[in-house]
Write a protein that holds these residues in place. Structure first.
Motif: not given
Length: 327
Positions: A144-161
């Motif tokens: 488990k890593m650090e949460n990348p954003t503060m609440p409130f947020n949804r639909n976190g999608v990383l790019f593949p590179r």
């Protein structure tokens, strides 16, 4: 599945040709849903899940809604990306130092490989809706890593590179409930821990009725010669509640904050019974896409009515031209 027509380069790529007489740019698998209700003993429903090719088969991280209606994440495997063997126990997270992390409220995962490490993003309850992030290299140990954003947020999608030396994350800032608003924001990071340089990527303002309430990134973007192909969901409000449809956009390869084209029309909207009837009616929510680069075939997995997992198909070049021509 005798009616499948697999790719000539990937014998187990899930594929079905466009039905005769069908003019849709995105067409449904005739044997949907691919995951029905109650697929494993603890689960009432499995939907809004992430899959990807791996080795000779496929792997996935699945949203499993328990019979107490709390969602958790489970790992699964498949040889053909159609029949899934989903672990009966949830993913067990741990800290960097090996301490166990409570496996709490978790839903709508995405899965991507970046430089040999597999990253999972999902929505958690820290506190209220927020984006969780974790990683694994072997699908046995999950950090488990650090949460990348503060609440409130949804639909976190990383790019593949990385792009220009930075990791990129799309998200939709929201509130603690069933948000009646939401645009897609693009954020940058050097280390996957500290995020900044936030950019408004796509907005609902002045857009089409089918996406006029809120939008959110769907599967991991697909890199093409024409740009990053982004499949996303758009939401509208009706007298009978929200309707979730699927749209598409193209982003600049070198600067993904620039939108090259965005579909005026939806690609798919809830029409069939498994999309219009269920725990949450009228939902088509894309979370994953498989791409067979040599043939240009794309298989999109989407949650249907917050109850089932369904599958639709497209041809990459046709889809890109449709988005450009109908932008």
């Amino acid at each position: 599945m005798s009616n499948l027509n697999p790719s000539s380069t990937s014998a187990n790529f899930p594929w079905q040709d466009r039905p005769t007489g069908c003019t849709d740019i995105l067409w449904r698998y005739s044997e949907n849903p691919v995951i029905q209700r109650n697929p494993i003993p603890c689960a009432g429903r499995v939907f809004n899940s992430a899959v990807m090719a791996h080795g000779e088969g496929y792997i996935g991280v699945f949203r499993v809604d328990y019979r107490d209606v709390r969602p958790r994440l489970h790992f699964g495997k498949s040889k053909d990306a159609l029949s899934w063997d989903i672990d009966h126990d949830p993913i067990q997270w741990q800290t960097e130092s090996g301490e166990p992390v409570e496996n709490g409220y978790a839903y709508d995962p995405r899965l991507v490989e970046i430089e040999g490490t597999f990253y999972i993003t999902w929505c958690d309850d820290f506190p209220g809706a927020s984006i969780g992030m974790g990683r694994t290299t072997d699908f046995k140990t999950f950090i488990k890593m650090e949460n990348p954003t503060m609440p409130f947020n949804r639909n976190g999608v990383l790019f593949p590179r990385k792009v220009n030396g930075e990791y990129l994350l799309m998200s939709r800032p929201s509130d603690s409930g069933h948000t009646p608003f939401g645009d897609i924001i693009l954020s940058h990071s050097k280390d996957l821990t500290y995020w900044g340089k936030h950019r408004l990527l796509m907005t609902t303002v002045g857009k089409n009725w089918w996406e006029s309430v809120k939008i959110g990134a769907g599967p991991i973007p697909i890199e093409t010669k024409d740009g990053w192909l982004l499949i996303y969901h758009g939401v509208t409000g009706t007298c009978n509640g929200f309707v979730y449809s699927i749209g598409g956009a193209l982003l600049d390869l070198d600067d993904p904050s620039k939108v090259i084209a965005r579909s005026k029309d939806y690609l798919l909207t809830p029409e069939l019974n498994y999309e219009t009837t269920g725990f949450v009616p009228n939902v088509a929510f894309p979370c994953a896409a498989l791409h067979d680069d040599p043939t240009g075939r794309i298989a999109i997995y989407y949650g249907a009515a917050d109850t089932y997992t369904a599958l639709a198909f497209a041809k990459r070049d046709e889809l890109i031209e449709f988005i450009k021509d109908n932008s």
